[in-house]
Every structure is written in structure tokens, then in C-alpha cells.
Design a protein around this motif. Structure first.
Motif, mmCIF file in Angstrom:
data_model
loop_
_atom_site.group_PDB
_atom_site.id
_atom_site.type_symbol
_atom_site.label_atom_id
_atom_site.label_comp_id
_atom_site.label_asym_id
_atom_site.label_seq_id
_atom_site.Cartn_x
_atom_site.Cartn_y
_atom_site.Cartn_z
ATOM 1 N N MET A 1 6.760 6.380 -31.247
ATOM 2 C CA MET A 1 5.597 5.556 -30.935
ATOM 3 C C MET A 1 5.613 4.221 -31.673
ATOM 4 S SD MET A 1 2.687 8.498 -31.100
ATOM 5 C CE MET A 1 1.404 7.483 -30.351
ATOM 6 N N GLY A 2 5.902 4.261 -32.962
ATOM 7 C CA GLY A 2 5.887 3.041 -33.745
ATOM 8 C C GLY A 2 5.948 3.333 -35.223
ATOM 9 N N ILE A 3 6.116 2.270 -36.012
ATOM 10 C CA ILE A 3 6.255 2.396 -37.455
ATOM 11 C C ILE A 3 5.509 1.279 -38.170
ATOM 12 C CG2 ILE A 3 8.474 3.619 -37.414
ATOM 13 C CD1 ILE A 3 9.887 0.922 -37.821
ATOM 14 N N ILE A 4 5.240 1.514 -39.441
ATOM 15 C CA ILE A 4 4.579 0.513 -40.260
ATOM 16 C C ILE A 4 5.227 0.476 -41.635
ATOM 17 C CG2 ILE A 4 2.785 2.133 -41.052
ATOM 18 C CD1 ILE A 4 0.813 -0.286 -40.929
ATOM 19 N N TYR A 5 5.321 -0.719 -42.201
ATOM 20 C CA TYR A 5 5.799 -0.864 -43.567
ATOM 21 C C TYR A 5 4.559 -1.065 -44.430
ATOM 22 C CZ TYR A 5 8.865 -2.295 -47.390
ATOM 23 O OH TYR A 5 9.548 -2.359 -48.576
ATOM 24 N N PRO A 6 4.170 -0.073 -45.210
ATOM 25 C CA PRO A 6 2.865 -0.121 -45.876
ATOM 26 C C PRO A 6 2.664 -1.286 -46.847
ATOM 27 C CG PRO A 6 3.708 2.121 -45.856
ATOM 28 C CD PRO A 6 4.830 1.243 -45.397
ATOM 29 N N ASP A 7 3.736 -1.813 -47.397
ATOM 30 C CA ASP A 7 3.562 -2.867 -48.391
ATOM 31 C C ASP A 7 2.935 -4.123 -47.782
ATOM 32 O OD1 ASP A 7 5.680 -4.732 -50.681
ATOM 33 O OD2 ASP A 7 3.675 -3.896 -50.973
ATOM 34 N N ASP A 8 3.365 -4.476 -46.567
ATOM 35 C CA ASP A 8 2.825 -5.696 -45.951
ATOM 36 C C ASP A 8 2.208 -5.446 -44.569
ATOM 37 O OD1 ASP A 8 6.076 -7.122 -44.916
ATOM 38 O OD2 ASP A 8 5.030 -5.272 -44.369
ATOM 39 N N SER A 9 2.154 -4.184 -44.170
ATOM 40 C CA SER A 9 1.592 -3.771 -42.862
ATOM 41 C C SER A 9 2.362 -4.319 -41.668
ATOM 42 C CB SER A 9 0.106 -4.137 -42.759
ATOM 43 O OG SER A 9 -0.641 -3.368 -43.675
ATOM 44 N N ASP A 10 3.605 -4.706 -41.850
ATOM 45 C CA ASP A 10 4.457 -5.055 -40.718
ATOM 46 C C ASP A 10 4.549 -3.828 -39.822
ATOM 47 O OD1 ASP A 10 7.965 -6.128 -40.394
ATOM 48 O OD2 ASP A 10 6.308 -6.087 -38.949
ATOM 49 N N THR A 11 4.263 -4.008 -38.536
ATOM 50 C CA THR A 11 4.191 -2.880 -37.611
ATOM 51 C C THR A 11 5.044 -3.156 -36.386
ATOM 52 O OG1 THR A 11 1.906 -2.572 -38.361
ATOM 53 C CG2 THR A 11 2.575 -1.315 -36.455
ATOM 54 N N ARG A 12 5.749 -2.144 -35.939
ATOM 55 C CA ARG A 12 6.563 -2.230 -34.711
ATOM 56 C C ARG A 12 6.114 -1.093 -33.784
ATOM 57 N NH1 ARG A 12 11.442 -4.233 -37.288
ATOM 58 N NH2 ARG A 12 10.630 -5.622 -38.927
ATOM 59 N N TYR A 13 5.860 -1.438 -32.538
ATOM 60 C CA TYR A 13 5.424 -0.448 -31.562
ATOM 61 C C TYR A 13 6.472 -0.291 -30.465
ATOM 62 C CZ TYR A 13 0.642 -0.793 -33.408
ATOM 63 O OH TYR A 13 -0.485 -0.768 -34.196
ATOM 64 N N SER A 14 6.547 0.907 -29.918
ATOM 65 C CA SER A 14 7.261 1.084 -28.671
ATOM 66 C C SER A 14 6.444 0.409 -27.572
ATOM 67 C CB SER A 14 7.412 2.562 -28.356
ATOM 68 O OG SER A 14 7.793 2.736 -27.012
ATOM 69 N N PRO A 15 7.108 -0.265 -26.629
ATOM 70 C CA PRO A 15 6.357 -0.857 -25.508
ATOM 71 C C PRO A 15 5.517 0.181 -24.758
ATOM 72 C CG PRO A 15 8.588 -1.697 -25.540
ATOM 73 C CD PRO A 15 8.532 -0.617 -26.568
ATOM 74 N N SER A 16 5.968 1.428 -24.781
ATOM 75 C CA SER A 16 5.240 2.491 -24.082
ATOM 76 C C SER A 16 3.879 2.779 -24.708
ATOM 77 C CB SER A 16 6.069 3.775 -24.072
ATOM 78 O OG SER A 16 7.291 3.572 -23.404
ATOM 79 N N PHE A 17 3.723 2.410 -25.976
ATOM 80 C CA PHE A 17 2.486 2.722 -26.687
ATOM 81 C C PHE A 17 1.728 1.471 -27.156
ATOM 82 C CE2 PHE A 17 2.818 7.255 -26.823
ATOM 83 C CZ PHE A 17 4.180 7.508 -26.720
ATOM 84 N N GLN A 18 2.379 0.322 -27.075
ATOM 85 C CA GLN A 18 1.725 -0.936 -27.484
ATOM 86 C C GLN A 18 0.427 -1.115 -26.717
ATOM 87 O OE1 GLN A 18 3.527 -3.791 -29.397
ATOM 88 N NE2 GLN A 18 1.380 -4.384 -29.642
#
Lengths: 113, 122
Positions: free
Chosen positions: B48-65
Motif C-alpha cells: 500500500m505504501g510506506i513512511i519515513y517517520p523522521d521526516d514523514s516522507d511518504t510513498r503510496y502505491s497508485p492503487s491506494f493513493q
């Protein structure tokens, strides 16, 4: 997105025999600067979360029995269970982590013959 | 010992909102990406997606964006997955997973939560 395919969908193998699962990526997942393939294998037993078995296509995660072997490069990969044990009954997934989204293969179900 | 402990099962109606959580311990939370994977009943794994907690950089799958929001609270080492308006088709098991992280790059998922079952039914 990188599409991951697996074959077969399922297989049944006798105890102590070899099980082979294939995984193919729609594009190359070998990163040439470090010569690493961004490919992982997971095992999922019913009612449990997935478990990482193999990363970098062939590196075994800590605690994983050495009967689990990962191989391949570029776009074609294989997970081999060299001597199937009863506790290996599970669904096995490959996943690429070269580019997001980190897509999974559809899974291969392994059973005892 | 690394542990990811997810919140309990949820039963919701279509149109309702929901936030599920994943509490991390045993490692430095801000140094690893953490993500979510869906498994619909009897089906395979979907990233589905991921987040880098230190700076909240987030990447989503297009299927779930646009359908879900991934967030993290680094003060309490917890990641979240939320919906503003659930649909019946959101019925699934949801797993959180820590990603091995090297040089800020997310890699394979080395530790997994136990899963949270979300059931959406009228």
C-alpha cells in the motif's frame, strides 16, 4: 509499476524432496552500481503474517534454515527448498524493492504430496 | 527485540472513518521506513505504501493513493493507516512492516506486525 509473476501457482512435493518456485520481474531489478538484485522472498503460513526468508535475491535472513536457497539475477529468480519439511507448508511470495510501489508476486502455495 | 504491535480488529459500516495503528519497539523508530500491506480474504499481498517517520516522507502505491492516508507519530513510535470513508471492498487484513533501511533507502520488510482485521459491512 514493476509487475511480478510467479510459477507455478501451487505445487505438491513429497517430504524430503526439492521444491522450486520461480519469480519473474517485468523489468531488470539488478542495480549495477552495487551489483545487487532488489528481490525478497517471504513465507506466509495460514493465520500468520509474512516472514522474510531471503533478501538481495540470495541472502538468507537470520534464523532461516539453510534448506531455503534464493538464486537468480536481473529479471528471473528462483526460491528452492532443498528438502521439504512439514513445517514448510505455506504460501511463498517474491517482492521487488527496486522501485516503489514495492510489488509482490501473486504467491505460490506449497503442499505435501 | 524488534516488535510491531497492531491495534485490534475493527467492524465498521460503509462511509465511516477509521484509523488503525502499529506500535513499534526494540529499535530506533525514526531510522527505518515503515509500511502497510493489504491482504484481502483468501488473496495475496498488496503493497500500500510506506513512511519515513523522521521526516514523514511518504510513498503510496497508485492503487491506494487518495484512498488511504499513512502517517506516523515519532514521539510515540507509532504508525497509522486511516480511511475517511470506508467501502465494503476495504474488508481485509492489514499488516504493518518495518523496512530494512540503508542510506535512507527502503529495502525488504524484515519485521511484521500481527495484522489488523478490518470488516466493513452494512
Amino acid at each position: 509499476d514493476i509487475v511480478m509473476t510467479q510459477s507455478p501457482d501451487s505445487l505438491a512435493v513429497s517430504l524430503g524432496e526439492r521444491a522450486t518456485i520461480n519469480c519473474k520481474s517485468s523489468q531488470n531489478i539488478l542495480y549495477n552500481p552495487n551489483k545487487k538484485n532488489y528481490l525478497a522472498w517471504y513465507q506466509q503460513k495460514p493465520g500468520h503474517p509474512p516472514r522474510l526468508l531471503i533478501y538481495w535475491a540470495s541472502a538468507r535472513e537470520s534464523g532461516v534454515p539453510d534448506r531455503f536457497r534464493g538464486s537468480g539475477s536481473g529479471t528471473d529468480f528462483t526460491l528452492t527448498i532443498t528438502s521439504l519439511q512439514a513445517e514448510d507448508v505455506a504460501v511463498y511470495y517474491c517482492q521487488q524493492y527496486y522501485n516503489t510501489p514495492f510489488t509482490f508476486g501473486p504467491g505460490t502455495s506449497v503442499a505435501i504430496k | 527485540e524488534v516488535q510491531l504491535v497492531q491495534s485490534g480488529a475493527e467492524v465498521k459500516k460503509p462511509g465511516e472513518s477509521l484509523r488503525i495503528s502499529c506500535k513499534a519497539s526494540g529499535y530506533t523508530f525514526i531510522r527505518n521506513w515503515i509500511g502497510w500491506v493489504r491482504q484481502m480474504p483468501g488473496k495475496g499481498l498488496e503493497w500500500m505504501g510506506i513512511i519515513y517517520p523522521d521526516d514523514s516522507d511518504t510513498r503510496y502505491s497508485p492503487s491506494f493513493q487518495g484512498r488511504v492516508t499513512i502517517s506516523a507519530d515519532k514521539s510515540i513510535a507509532t504508525a497509522y493507516l486511516q480511511w475517511s470513508s470506508l467501502e465494503v471492498s476495504d474488508t481485509a487484513m492489514y499488516f504493518c512492516a518495518r523496512l530494512d533501511t540503508t542510506g535512507f533507502r527502503p529495502l525488504s520488510s524484515d519485521f511484521w506486525g500481527q495484522g489488523t482485521l478490518v470488516t466493513v459491512s452494512s
